[in-house]
Design a protein around this motif. Structure first.
Motif, PDB file in Angstrom:
ATOM      1  N   VAL A  24      46.644  39.576  45.902  1.00 16.04           N
ATOM      2  CA  VAL A  24      45.813  39.096  47.015  1.00 16.04           C
ATOM      3  C   VAL A  24      44.355  39.408  46.717  1.00 16.04           C
ATOM      4  N   VAL A  25      43.498  38.390  46.852  1.00 18.30           N
ATOM      5  CA  VAL A  25      42.054  38.599  46.687  1.00 18.30           C
ATOM      6  C   VAL A  25      41.362  38.377  48.023  1.00 18.30           C
ATOM      7  N   ASP A  26      40.157  38.924  48.156  1.00 21.28           N
ATOM      8  CA  ASP A  26      39.400  38.760  49.394  1.00 21.28           C
ATOM      9  C   ASP A  26      38.427  37.572  49.287  1.00 21.28           C
ATOM     10  N   ALA A  27      37.548  37.436  50.261  1.00 20.02           N
ATOM     11  CA  ALA A  27      36.627  36.300  50.295  1.00 20.02           C
ATOM     12  C   ALA A  27      35.697  36.268  49.084  1.00 20.02           C
ATOM     13  N   GLY A  28      35.466  37.410  48.478  1.00 17.58           N
ATOM     14  CA  GLY A  28      34.615  37.468  47.289  1.00 17.58           C
ATOM     15  C   GLY A  28      35.375  37.148  46.002  1.00 17.58           C
ATOM     16  N   GLY A  29      36.698  36.884  46.159  1.00 17.51           N
ATOM     17  CA  GLY A  29      37.511  36.586  44.978  1.00 17.51           C
ATOM     18  C   GLY A  29      37.950  37.838  44.240  1.00 17.51           C
ATOM     19  N   ASN A  30      37.683  38.990  44.834  1.00 15.90           N
ATOM     20  CA  ASN A  30      37.993  40.262  44.178  1.00 15.90           C
ATOM     21  C   ASN A  30      39.356  40.804  44.622  1.00 15.90           C
ATOM     22  N   LEU A  31      40.105  41.339  43.670  1.00 19.04           N
ATOM     23  CA  LEU A  31      41.468  41.804  43.921  1.00 19.04           C
ATOM     24  C   LEU A  31      41.515  42.920  44.970  1.00 19.04           C
ATOM     25  N   VAL A  32      42.411  42.755  45.934  1.00 19.49           N
ATOM     26  CA  VAL A  32      42.614  43.782  46.957  1.00 19.49           C
ATOM     27  C   VAL A  32      43.895  44.563  46.670  1.00 19.49           C
ATOM     28  N   ALA A  33      44.965  43.843  46.354  1.00 16.80           N
ATOM     29  CA  ALA A  33      46.226  44.516  46.063  1.00 16.80           C
ATOM     30  C   ALA A  33      47.094  43.645  45.158  1.00 16.80           C
ATOM     31  N   PHE A  34      47.935  44.337  44.391  1.00 18.34           N
ATOM     32  CA  PHE A  34      48.831  43.652  43.454  1.00 18.34           C
ATOM     33  C   PHE A  34      50.127  44.435  43.367  1.00 18.34           C
ATOM     34  N   GLU A  35      51.248  43.727  43.282  1.00 15.95           N
ATOM     35  CA  GLU A  35      52.526  44.398  43.037  1.00 15.95           C
ATOM     36  C   GLU A  35      53.388  43.560  42.108  1.00 15.95           C
ATOM     37  N   ARG A  36      54.039  44.237  41.161  1.00 16.83           N
ATOM     38  CA  ARG A  36      55.012  43.585  40.286  1.00 16.83           C
ATOM     39  C   ARG A  36      56.397  44.091  40.674  1.00 16.83           C
ATOM     40  N   MET A  37      57.249  43.196  41.085  1.00 12.60           N
ATOM     41  CA  MET A  37      58.610  43.567  41.464  1.00 12.60           C
ATOM     42  C   MET A  37      59.426  43.899  40.209  1.00 12.60           C
ATOM     43  N   GLU A  38      60.480  44.678  40.388  1.00 18.37           N
ATOM     44  CA  GLU A  38      61.305  45.082  39.260  1.00 18.37           C
ATOM     45  C   GLU A  38      61.835  43.854  38.512  1.00 18.37           C
ATOM     46  N   ASN A  39      61.675  43.883  37.193  1.00 15.12           N
ATOM     47  CA  ASN A  39      62.135  42.802  36.307  1.00 15.12           C
ATOM     48  C   ASN A  39      61.319  41.516  36.374  1.00 15.12           C
ATOM     49  N   ALA A  40      60.208  41.524  37.074  1.00 11.90           N
ATOM     50  CA  ALA A  40      59.352  40.332  37.085  1.00 11.90           C
ATOM     51  C   ALA A  40      58.654  40.203  35.733  1.00 11.90           C
ATOM     52  N   TRP A  41      58.306  38.970  35.355  1.00 14.68           N
ATOM     53  CA  TRP A  41      57.685  38.718  34.054  1.00 14.68           C
ATOM     54  C   TRP A  41      56.371  39.488  33.850  1.00 14.68           C
ATOM     55  N   LEU A  42      56.243  40.080  32.662  1.00 14.17           N
ATOM     56  CA  LEU A  42      55.014  40.800  32.311  1.00 14.17           C
ATOM     57  C   LEU A  42      53.825  39.845  32.168  1.00 14.17           C
ATOM     58  N   GLY A  43      54.081  38.653  31.675  1.00 16.91           N
ATOM     59  CA  GLY A  43      52.988  37.698  31.465  1.00 16.91           C
ATOM     60  C   GLY A  43      52.404  37.180  32.766  1.00 16.91           C
ATOM     61  N   SER A  44      53.113  37.428  33.856  1.00 17.67           N
ATOM     62  CA  SER A  44      52.674  36.933  35.164  1.00 17.67           C
ATOM     63  C   SER A  44      51.803  37.928  35.922  1.00 17.67           C
ATOM     64  N   ILE A  45      51.628  39.118  35.393  1.00 15.79           N
ATOM     65  CA  ILE A  45      50.684  40.077  35.982  1.00 15.79           C
ATOM     66  C   ILE A  45      49.312  39.421  36.021  1.00 15.79           C
ATOM     67  N   ASP A  46      48.922  38.909  34.893  1.00 15.35           N
ATOM     68  CA  ASP A  46      47.633  38.240  34.743  1.00 15.35           C
ATOM     69  C   ASP A  46      47.589  36.926  35.529  1.00 15.35           C
ATOM     70  N   ILE A  47      48.644  36.143  35.384  1.00 15.08           N
ATOM     71  CA  ILE A  47      48.652  34.814  35.999  1.00 15.08           C
ATOM     72  C   ILE A  47      48.587  34.877  37.527  1.00 15.08           C
ATOM     73  N   SER A  48      49.319  35.810  38.139  1.00 17.47           N
ATOM     74  CA  SER A  48      49.312  35.881  39.604  1.00 17.47           C
ATOM     75  C   SER A  48      47.915  36.209  40.124  1.00 17.47           C
ATOM     76  N   GLN A  49      47.242  37.122  39.427  1.00 21.15           N
ATOM     77  CA  GLN A  49      45.886  37.492  39.847  1.00 21.15           C
ATOM     78  C   GLN A  49      44.919  36.318  39.676  1.00 21.15           C
ATOM     79  N   LYS A  50      45.097  35.588  38.587  1.00 25.14           N
ATOM     80  CA  LYS A  50      44.200  34.449  38.333  1.00 25.14           C
ATOM     81  C   LYS A  50      44.494  33.271  39.254  1.00 25.14           C
ATOM     82  N   LYS A  51      45.741  33.123  39.659  1.00 26.39           N
ATOM     83  CA  LYS A  51      46.050  32.070  40.648  1.00 26.39           C
ATOM     84  C   LYS A  51      45.360  32.392  41.969  1.00 26.39           C
ATOM     85  N   ALA A  52      45.399  33.655  42.356  1.00 27.94           N
ATOM     86  CA  ALA A  52      44.736  34.044  43.601  1.00 27.94           C
ATOM     87  C   ALA A  52      43.234  33.789  43.494  1.00 27.94           C
ATOM     88  N   TRP A  53      42.655  34.209  42.377  1.00 28.10           N
ATOM     89  CA  TRP A  53      41.209  34.007  42.179  1.00 28.10           C
ATOM     90  C   TRP A  53      40.861  32.525  42.236  1.00 28.10           C
TER      91      TRP A  53
END
Lengths: 131, 131, 131, 131
Positions: free
Chosen positions: B29-58
């Motif tokens: 989740v990012v705020d109005a400035g596009g800056n990350l507020v919080a992030f969580e990776r669920m157990e067994n979720a893809w490692l490559g999606s750490i980056d992608i989820s943050q960039k989708k939010a941005w």
């Protein structure tokens, strides 16, 4: 967790296959965390594939999928088109990367680069079979 | 402005949906400035999606649009083709990012990655609904 | 292996400490592979520390050392001077990162950024203590 | 020109030394072109040193000097201070990289990372001696 002894066995099997088909390869193995365990470049293998083989291995672990299958969903118009721009350019979307599993769980991956997509994938399969 | 307490509620709702469909996810989740507020990776979720989820939010906040809709205009031949190469590779053009609005104004965004495009989008919608 | 439930507990303890000392923080937790598990930015915490907190956590796992101690060996004239230029800029050499151990083995790390070095380190210690 | 068979011999000798001193290491060998030939990470060796070992090897070939000696000229106030920021961050200026020579000519280099500067340098020397 894949350790160095495992990686060496995987590299040896992959390189044996590469010799059989007469195409020198770059071969990389990463562990469950996506971190490089071992890498070898065979004589006369492409220099540009040093990087690609390592990134194919990382990609296969990062998304728990072969780079061949990931590529099939990442062309223009597909659901993952644009994924190659993520992760600072570490995502490879052409054949040669295969996850390595143990008891159904991904514990690492191999990445091969140096020939055609079919050759890279075949050499990677030979590596996986040795685990 | 989305704050940490809001982000936690959004993450919780998204992860509940991810559990329902049986696909572990990375959620950002990012705020109005596009800056990350919080992030969580669920157990067994893809490692490559750490980056992608943050960039989708941005991306969803950066262009005030879902990444699904942005992607529909960014394939080869489309008006925004090539946009994924801008912003140092931070622009994601496949489903999973959705702007979060308050009184018609975009105040942040959620990004989800870990499954198919349809799954990612559905989980992101569940997160948005909790705001 | 540190999972999401562990990371949440660690974040909560770190943030409680941050509130006690009255300094909002960015807090990140990585697993044994150095991959991000969870991140939170407290209200009014520095934006520039989103990146730093994550890199402190990565650094502490990457070298199995606190970033405070690594920094003490990485100043001009020291044995590791220049290490901050390695790993594509991911190595942080000032206080706030601490490895997390289980049975003597490093299983992950916490990274905290948002205040003075002493504050960051103290908040990180509070997080580690919760594991 | 250092080929794969040479690199394997060098890696084996370096790793034997690493085992003797009880410090797991990352070891890399590059050829005369500065391109990676082989890399191995020993069990429990630092993840952050995957990158550093390879860059130490590259640096030693790139400037035909040990990284220990290069470092001695690259501290704040020295003639090469700032060189670690060149070459996109590939220049390592602390001990562990040594050029490999044949008939007085540099034909490649080894890079070792995983312990103190003195340990890294000693392990690299053991590797060079095997060529």
């Amino acid at each position: 967790m894949i350790q160095l002894a495992d990686a060496r066995r995987i590299l040896a099997a992959a390189e044996k296959k590469a010799e059989e088909i007469g195409q020198p390869m770059n071969v990389a193995v990463v562990d469950a965390g996506g971190n490089l365990v071992a890498f070898e470049r065979m004589e006369n293998a492409w220099l540009g594939s040093i990087d690609i083989s390592q990134k194919k291995a990382w990609t296969s672990r990062a998304f728990d999928i072969t780079t061949k299958d990931l590529g099939a969903n990442s062309q223009s118009g597909d659901q993952f088109f644009g994924i190659h721009a993520s992760n600072d350019g570490k995502v490879m979307i052409f054949a040669g990367g295969i996850p390595i599993k143990k008891d159904g769980k991904v514990v690492g991956a191999i990445g091969v680069s140096g020939g055609s997509g079919a050759q890279d994938h075949a050499v990677a399969e030979a590596g996986v079979a040795a685990y």
